[in-house]
Enzyme design. Structure first.
Site, PDB file in Angstrom:
ATOM      1  CG  HIS A 146     -11.427  27.666 -94.894  1.00  0.00           C
ATOM      2  ND1 HIS A 146     -11.452  27.993 -96.427  1.00  0.00           N
ATOM      3  CD2 HIS A 146     -11.461  27.235 -93.919  1.00  0.00           C
ATOM      4  CE1 HIS A 146     -10.662  27.720 -96.568  1.00  0.00           C
ATOM      5  NE2 HIS A 146      -9.995  27.061 -95.115  1.00  0.00           N
ATOM      6  CG  HIS A 202     -13.073  34.817 -97.402  1.00  0.00           C
ATOM      7  ND1 HIS A 202     -13.452  34.246 -98.188  1.00  0.00           N
ATOM      8  CD2 HIS A 202     -12.478  33.110 -97.150  1.00  0.00           C
ATOM      9  CE1 HIS A 202     -13.328  32.940 -99.469  1.00  0.00           C
ATOM     10  NE2 HIS A 202     -12.234  32.270 -98.407  1.00  0.00           N
TER      11      HIS A 202
END
Length: 271
Positions: A146, A202
């Site tokens: 991302h 993450h």
């Protein structure tokens, strides 16, 4: 046309490699019992910025900005082509590089524990009982795709706008609205990267390194097609700045056009 076909082929090949690596299994890193707390965050089902939305923002934003600039400044087809080639190469290289690192490193995500043990009970052998696909995806934390795609696509948009607005040339310095307009895409990329930590998908290192990777590819590919941002012609691609070979031949001095020496005061000597 042949050169353009080659350029398109290179990008198609890179995107093909990226899609292929999406279906590969990552390295299964051993997780020590004392570090399991790092991967015991809750499993969030609904992301703040889903993957499809991230890809739409990262791919369509630079293309939309390029088209808007074409309408406002009435740029020619060559300039549009160069911009499309630059941003597509940045995105393609970024995807291949990010996925390659993901597969080799195999770092577990912050929510890996509940991917591996949906009931929250860990067995002594530490053998995962969860959905194999969900577990495999849980080993692709580093770096954040991302973050890398956001900084690749939106980072390129920042460089592109900075060149068009001359943010770093003598004529554009000191005009804050130009700088704010140029860095707005980077601000959006930062928000996308930070959202991945809020979703427990993450670690902060994943988002940070992903952003660095994306920004590096954005700048490298931008500079392949455009001059430095401090150059007075930074708003034009290199192709538009090159002098055609036909014009170069016309500019070369010929024997007839060479300046003649003055003959006054020159007399013939004895034979």
């Amino acid at each position: 046309m042949r050169e353009l076909a080659i350029e398109i082929g290179v990008r198609a090949l890179l995107f093909g490699v990226f899609v292929f690596t999406e279906f590969l299994d990552p390295f299964q890193r051993v997780i020590q019992p004392e570090e399991i707390w790092l991967y015991k965050n809750p499993l969030v089902q609904s992301d703040n910025i889903p993957t499809r939305l991230m890809f739409a923002i990262s791919f369509l934003t630079p293309l939309a900005v390029i088209c808007v600039v074409k309408i406002i400044r009435r740029t020619d087809k060559t300039e549009i082509k160069e911009a499309f080639l630059a941003v597509s190469l940045a995105l393609a290289l970024n995807g291949v590089c990010t996925n390659t690192i993901k597969l080799i490193v195999g770092r577990p995500r912050p929510d890996f524990f509940y991917r591996c043990f949906p009931d929250g009970v860990m067995n002594s052998e530490m053998h995962c009982t969860g959905d194999p696909d969900l577990v495999s995806e849980g080993r692709k934390s580093f770096p954040s795709i991302h973050s890398s795609f956001a900084f690749s696509g939106l980072g390129f948009t920042t460089f592109y706008l900075a060149g068009k607005l001359h943010c770093f040339t003598e004529s554009g310095r000191g005009k804050s609205w130009r700088l704010c307009a140029a860095i707005l895409p980077l601000y959006c990329a930062m928000m996308i990267a930070l959202s991945r930590m809020c979703d427990y998908k993450h670690h902060w290192q994943d988002s940070f390194v992903g952003g660095v990777i994306g920004l590096i590819f954005a700048y490298i590919c931008y500079r392949q097609h455009y001059p430095p941002l401090a150059n007075t012609a930074c708003h034009k691609p290199y192709v538009s700045l090159r002098v055609p070979a036909s014009l170069k031949k016309e500019e070369r001095p010929t024997a007839d056009s060479a300046p003649s020496l003055p003959l006054e005061g020159i007399t013939e000597g004895p034979v």
